[in-house]
Design a protein around this motif. Sequence first.
Motif, PDB file in Angstrom:
ATOM      1  N   TYR A  28       0.835  -1.198   0.000  1.00  0.00           N
ATOM      2  CA  TYR A  28       0.000   0.000   0.000  1.00  0.00           C
ATOM      3  C   TYR A  28       0.872   1.252   0.000  1.00  0.00           C
ATOM      4  O   TYR A  28       0.662   2.168  -0.800  1.00  0.00           O
ATOM      5  CB  TYR A  28      -0.921  -0.014   1.227  1.00  0.00           C
ATOM      6  CG  TYR A  28      -1.801   1.197   1.339  1.00  0.00           C
ATOM      7  CD1 TYR A  28      -3.056   1.219   0.745  1.00  0.00           C
ATOM      8  CD2 TYR A  28      -1.391   2.320   2.051  1.00  0.00           C
ATOM      9  CE1 TYR A  28      -3.882   2.329   0.844  1.00  0.00           C
ATOM     10  CE2 TYR A  28      -2.196   3.437   2.162  1.00  0.00           C
ATOM     11  CZ  TYR A  28      -3.441   3.439   1.554  1.00  0.00           C
ATOM     12  OH  TYR A  28      -4.244   4.543   1.654  1.00  0.00           O
ATOM     13  N   GLU A  29       1.853   1.277   0.889  1.00  0.00           N
ATOM     14  CA  GLU A  29       2.728   2.450   0.981  1.00  0.00           C
ATOM     15  C   GLU A  29       3.554   2.649  -0.293  1.00  0.00           C
ATOM     16  O   GLU A  29       3.711   3.767  -0.759  1.00  0.00           O
ATOM     17  CB  GLU A  29       3.660   2.327   2.184  1.00  0.00           C
ATOM     18  CG  GLU A  29       2.923   2.461   3.481  1.00  0.00           C
ATOM     19  CD  GLU A  29       3.621   3.354   4.491  1.00  0.00           C
ATOM     20  OE1 GLU A  29       4.712   3.890   4.189  1.00  0.00           O
ATOM     21  OE2 GLU A  29       3.052   3.521   5.580  1.00  0.00           O
ATOM     22  N   VAL A  30       4.051   1.579  -0.845  1.00  0.00           N
ATOM     23  CA  VAL A  30       4.880   1.678  -2.040  1.00  0.00           C
ATOM     24  C   VAL A  30       4.047   2.099  -3.251  1.00  0.00           C
ATOM     25  O   VAL A  30       4.420   2.997  -4.005  1.00  0.00           O
ATOM     26  CB  VAL A  30       5.608   0.343  -2.310  1.00  0.00           C
ATOM     27  CG1 VAL A  30       6.281   0.345  -3.668  1.00  0.00           C
ATOM     28  CG2 VAL A  30       6.622   0.063  -1.205  1.00  0.00           C
ATOM     29  N   LEU A  31       2.892   1.462  -3.427  1.00  0.00           N
ATOM     30  CA  LEU A  31       2.074   1.742  -4.613  1.00  0.00           C
ATOM     31  C   LEU A  31       1.408   3.113  -4.569  1.00  0.00           C
ATOM     32  O   LEU A  31       1.333   3.798  -5.587  1.00  0.00           O
ATOM     33  CB  LEU A  31       1.009   0.662  -4.786  1.00  0.00           C
ATOM     34  CG  LEU A  31       1.525  -0.729  -5.151  1.00  0.00           C
ATOM     35  CD1 LEU A  31       0.398  -1.728  -5.121  1.00  0.00           C
ATOM     36  CD2 LEU A  31       2.214  -0.706  -6.506  1.00  0.00           C
ATOM     37  N   PHE A  32       0.903   3.498  -3.408  1.00  0.00           N
ATOM     38  CA  PHE A  32       0.147   4.742  -3.315  1.00  0.00           C
ATOM     39  C   PHE A  32       0.956   5.908  -2.759  1.00  0.00           C
ATOM     40  O   PHE A  32       0.438   7.026  -2.666  1.00  0.00           O
ATOM     41  CB  PHE A  32      -1.121   4.523  -2.489  1.00  0.00           C
ATOM     42  CG  PHE A  32      -2.059   3.541  -3.123  1.00  0.00           C
ATOM     43  CD1 PHE A  32      -2.759   3.858  -4.273  1.00  0.00           C
ATOM     44  CD2 PHE A  32      -2.219   2.279  -2.585  1.00  0.00           C
ATOM     45  CE1 PHE A  32      -3.611   2.956  -4.876  1.00  0.00           C
ATOM     46  CE2 PHE A  32      -3.074   1.358  -3.174  1.00  0.00           C
ATOM     47  CZ  PHE A  32      -3.769   1.700  -4.324  1.00  0.00           C
ATOM     48  N   GLN A  33       2.214   5.647  -2.378  1.00  0.00           N
ATOM     49  CA  GLN A  33       3.102   6.699  -1.873  1.00  0.00           C
ATOM     50  C   GLN A  33       2.450   7.481  -0.729  1.00  0.00           C
ATOM     51  O   GLN A  33       2.566   8.700  -0.639  1.00  0.00           O
ATOM     52  CB  GLN A  33       3.488   7.648  -3.007  1.00  0.00           C
ATOM     53  CG  GLN A  33       4.142   6.992  -4.178  1.00  0.00           C
ATOM     54  CD  GLN A  33       5.643   6.950  -4.049  1.00  0.00           C
ATOM     55  OE1 GLN A  33       6.254   7.910  -3.603  1.00  0.00           O
ATOM     56  NE2 GLN A  33       6.241   5.859  -4.429  1.00  0.00           N
ATOM     57  N   VAL A  62       9.321   0.933   5.023  1.00  0.00           N
ATOM     58  CA  VAL A  62       9.284   1.646   3.750  1.00  0.00           C
ATOM     59  C   VAL A  62      10.036   2.965   3.864  1.00  0.00           C
ATOM     60  O   VAL A  62      10.800   3.328   2.978  1.00  0.00           O
ATOM     61  CB  VAL A  62       7.831   1.863   3.278  1.00  0.00           C
ATOM     62  CG1 VAL A  62       7.777   2.758   2.052  1.00  0.00           C
ATOM     63  CG2 VAL A  62       7.169   0.517   2.972  1.00  0.00           C
ATOM     64  N   ALA A  63       9.846   3.676   4.968  1.00  0.00           N
ATOM     65  CA  ALA A  63      10.548   4.955   5.171  1.00  0.00           C
ATOM     66  C   ALA A  63      12.044   4.738   5.192  1.00  0.00           C
ATOM     67  O   ALA A  63      12.804   5.520   4.607  1.00  0.00           O
ATOM     68  CB  ALA A  63      10.069   5.614   6.459  1.00  0.00           C
TER      69      ALA A  63
END
Length: 68
Positions: A28-33, A62-63
């Motif tokens: 989610y974090e990677v795809l939607f930034q 992710v950060a």
Amino acid sequence: NSAGKATLNMDGHHASSAGRYLGACVWYEVLFQTSCVGNAFVPAGMDAEYARFLRETAHAAVAKDREK
């Protein structure tokens, strides 16, 4: 099942529900930034505080990767 007794075995091919949720939060974090930390979704049967911990863990991972 040995002599009518259930046994537990490691499944090296499938993630637990926590592992699937953690992976979904990372994607989610990677795809939607965007951060998944504020997301209110909690999988059925999972403690809300544990779900929050997994979201925060995914966000931190992710950060950290983005710092490279």
